[in-house]
Write a protein that holds these residues in place. Structure first.
Motif, mmCIF file in Angstrom:
data_model
loop_
_atom_site.group_PDB
_atom_site.id
_atom_site.type_symbol
_atom_site.label_atom_id
_atom_site.label_comp_id
_atom_site.label_asym_id
_atom_site.label_seq_id
_atom_site.Cartn_x
_atom_site.Cartn_y
_atom_site.Cartn_z
ATOM 1 N N PRO A 1 -78.169 -7.852 -9.102
ATOM 2 C CA PRO A 1 -77.909 -8.149 -7.688
ATOM 3 C C PRO A 1 -76.837 -7.210 -7.146
ATOM 4 O O PRO A 1 -75.821 -6.961 -7.793
ATOM 5 N N LEU A 2 -77.063 -6.690 -5.946
ATOM 6 C CA LEU A 2 -76.071 -5.851 -5.268
ATOM 7 C C LEU A 2 -75.307 -6.656 -4.234
ATOM 8 O O LEU A 2 -74.174 -6.345 -3.901
ATOM 9 N N SER A 3 -75.951 -7.680 -3.704
ATOM 10 C CA SER A 3 -75.367 -8.563 -2.697
ATOM 11 C C SER A 3 -76.284 -9.770 -2.599
ATOM 12 O O SER A 3 -77.221 -9.911 -3.393
ATOM 13 N N LEU A 4 -76.056 -10.627 -1.615
ATOM 14 C CA LEU A 4 -76.917 -11.798 -1.461
ATOM 15 C C LEU A 4 -78.344 -11.411 -1.103
ATOM 16 O O LEU A 4 -79.284 -12.161 -1.376
ATOM 17 N N ILE B 1 -70.063 -7.130 -13.280
ATOM 18 C CA ILE B 1 -68.775 -7.802 -13.377
ATOM 19 C C ILE B 1 -68.059 -7.763 -12.030
ATOM 20 O O ILE B 1 -67.894 -6.701 -11.426
ATOM 21 N N GLN B 2 -67.650 -8.931 -11.555
ATOM 22 C CA GLN B 2 -66.916 -9.009 -10.290
ATOM 23 C C GLN B 2 -65.558 -8.324 -10.452
ATOM 24 O O GLN B 2 -64.820 -8.600 -11.405
ATOM 25 N N LYS B 3 -65.235 -7.416 -9.538
ATOM 26 C CA LYS B 3 -64.009 -6.634 -9.667
ATOM 27 C C LYS B 3 -62.914 -7.045 -8.697
ATOM 28 O O LYS B 3 -61.769 -6.647 -8.866
ATOM 29 N N GLY C 1 -56.091 -12.585 -11.609
ATOM 30 C CA GLY C 1 -55.976 -11.151 -11.369
ATOM 31 C C GLY C 1 -54.531 -10.687 -11.367
ATOM 32 O O GLY C 1 -53.610 -11.498 -11.267
ATOM 33 N N ARG C 2 -54.354 -9.367 -11.461
ATOM 34 C CA ARG C 2 -53.005 -8.809 -11.570
ATOM 35 C C ARG C 2 -52.581 -7.985 -10.356
ATOM 36 O O ARG C 2 -51.410 -7.656 -10.219
ATOM 37 N N THR C 3 -53.523 -7.612 -9.473
ATOM 38 C CA THR C 3 -53.190 -6.783 -8.316
ATOM 39 C C THR C 3 -53.516 -7.518 -7.026
ATOM 40 O O THR C 3 -54.674 -7.860 -6.772
ATOM 41 N N LEU C 4 -52.490 -7.742 -6.210
ATOM 42 C CA LEU C 4 -52.682 -8.381 -4.908
ATOM 43 C C LEU C 4 -52.563 -7.316 -3.820
ATOM 44 O O LEU C 4 -51.614 -6.533 -3.818
ATOM 45 N N THR C 5 -53.523 -7.308 -2.903
ATOM 46 C CA THR C 5 -53.555 -6.319 -1.825
ATOM 47 C C THR C 5 -53.536 -7.024 -0.470
ATOM 48 O O THR C 5 -54.300 -7.970 -0.248
ATOM 49 N N LEU D 1 -59.126 -8.108 -12.458
ATOM 50 C CA LEU D 1 -59.412 -9.497 -12.794
ATOM 51 C C LEU D 1 -59.642 -9.708 -14.288
ATOM 52 O O LEU D 1 -59.969 -8.771 -15.023
ATOM 53 N N ASN D 2 -59.517 -10.963 -14.701
ATOM 54 C CA ASN D 2 -59.807 -11.298 -16.099
ATOM 55 C C ASN D 2 -61.299 -11.215 -16.400
ATOM 56 O O ASN D 2 -61.702 -11.239 -17.562
ATOM 57 N N THR D 3 -62.152 -11.083 -15.363
ATOM 58 C CA THR D 3 -63.577 -10.898 -15.607
ATOM 59 C C THR D 3 -63.839 -9.586 -16.338
ATOM 60 O O THR D 3 -64.795 -9.469 -17.092
ATOM 61 N N GLU D 4 -62.976 -8.587 -16.110
ATOM 62 C CA GLU D 4 -63.144 -7.306 -16.792
ATOM 63 C C GLU D 4 -62.838 -7.443 -18.277
ATOM 64 O O GLU D 4 -63.469 -6.815 -19.122
ATOM 65 N N GLU D 5 -61.884 -8.302 -18.626
ATOM 66 C CA GLU D 5 -61.588 -8.555 -20.032
ATOM 67 C C GLU D 5 -62.736 -9.309 -20.686
ATOM 68 O O GLU D 5 -63.103 -9.062 -21.826
#
Length: 365
Positions: free
Chosen positions: A103-106, A243-245, A285-289, A343-347
């Motif tokens: 899936p690329l999007s909904l 994986i959701q980034k 996650g570790r980076t807030l923008t 995100l922890n999803t990458e781990e």
């Protein structure tokens, strides 16, 4: 063409004006009329019906501009829960044919049907069946592109829109690409296309005349991509485990924000919403923008990355206030957004990859 690698059968399915079509399906009074999904006064257009597109209305266009182009445009607020519900039904149809769904999007996805659950030889027939089932079960139309790789399938899906499909056969790939206008190449935006025009590159055959060295010197890393795809080379596999980034929330305001107290309130509300969304999916996650869009549409973003994970709404709020202090301008604000990445999803991806590879190899010899 080099067919030393096995020829795959890839389908790109793309729903037609998805959000707007859902609204027209659910509300018959909107059918045949120009419809925009989004905020009428201060937002942007999330989706436009084909009737609205005839007037030049496009997604990501400011609502004010859309109204100027089409004075009788009908705005409807987005209903993402409804779009997700229909998207799930559509994906269930995909999985009837293959587990290799990316899936690329909904509203769009790649399918690898080289080996498929129904042993249907023709990918063209599979795409036609899928589109028919989508229409029968949702009342919505989809378009499809079919070819030997993701790049070509993506390009093909746009050719006979809406409610159509296009197959680019292996023996037609080179001739198709040579005649394809460069602005139709997926990944070539307006700026790149205009640069190519100034260089005398108007079609694929013009692009093909340029050496790899020339294209890299002109377009950087993208140059090698252009060199390959114009020759039909694109070896990226359909990846069913995307994986959701990042996770993001943002708000466009009915009236511009000037007051510090208002900003604080909005940042606190966004922090709570972000935390709720993350908790629901067990994501850290570790980076807030922080994202700020000013009244004049200028954009500012700034991030803070921690060694450990953010864990609470209060952390998001306090960090967002620090980021707010780094803003370059004291101008009226029309949009604020917060997003979390790294995100922890990458781990989780790293942990599970050893389990996934043997399974995929077994199913795809």
């Amino acid at each position: 063409m080099d067919f030393s690698l096995p020829i795959r059968k890839i389908i790109h399915v793309d729903m037609d004006a998805f959000y707007a079509s859902v609204e027209q399906h659910d509300n018959p009074a909107l059918r045949g009329k120009p419809v925009a999904v989004g905020g009428e006064h201060r937002g942007v257009v999330s989706a436009a019906s084909y009737e609205a597109r005839k007037y030049g209305v496009r997604s990501a266009m400011p609502s004010k501009t859309a109204r100027e182009k089409c004075p009788h445009l009908i705005f409807v607020p987005p209903r993402f829960a409804r779009y997700k519900e229909i998207s799930r039904k559509i994906r269930e149809i995909f999985y009837e044919y293959t587990d290799l769904v990316e899936p690329l999007s909904l509203d769009e996805a790649y399918l690898d049907v080289t080996e498929n659950k129904k042993d249907i030889e023709s990918a063209n027939d599979i795409a036609r069946e899928i589109r028919q089932k989508i229409f029968e079960q949702t009342g919505l139309t989809a378009s499809a592109g079919i070819s030997i790789n993701k790049f070509l399938a993506k390009v093909a899906s746009d050719i006979n829109k809406p409610n159509g499909q296009k197959t680019i056969h292996p023996d037609k790939v080179e001739s198709f690409l040579e005649e394809l206008p460069v602005e139709k190449f997926y990944g070539v935006g307006k700026v790149t296309a205009n640069k190519m025009f100034t260089l005398g590159i108007f079609k694929g055959k013009d692009l093909k005349k340029k050496s790899l060295h020339e294209l890299v010197s002109l377009f950087g890393k993208s140059g090698s991509h252009y060199y390959n795809v114009v020759r039909g080379i694109h070896n990226s596999e359909v990846k069913p485990h995307r994986i959701q980034k990042s996770v993001a929330v943002e708000r466009t305001f009915f009236e511009d924000l000037y007051d510090e107290q208002q900003i604080d309130e909005k940042l606190e509300s966004l922090s709570a919403e972000l935390h709720q969304r993350l908790q629901k999916n067990n994501i850290l996650g570790r980076t807030l923008t922080l994202k700020i869009k000013y009244k004049d549409f200028s954009l500012f973003t700034r991030s803070i990355t921690k060694e450990d994970y953010y864990i609470s709404a209060e952390e998001y709020f306090q960090t967002s206030k620090k980021l707010w202090e780094l803003r370059p301008f004291d101008k009226p604000v029309r949009l604020l957004g917060l997003s979390l990445s790294h995100l922890n999803t990458e781990e989780k991806k790293q942990v599970s990859v050893q389990l996934k590879i043997p399974f995929q190899e077994f199913n795809n010899p």
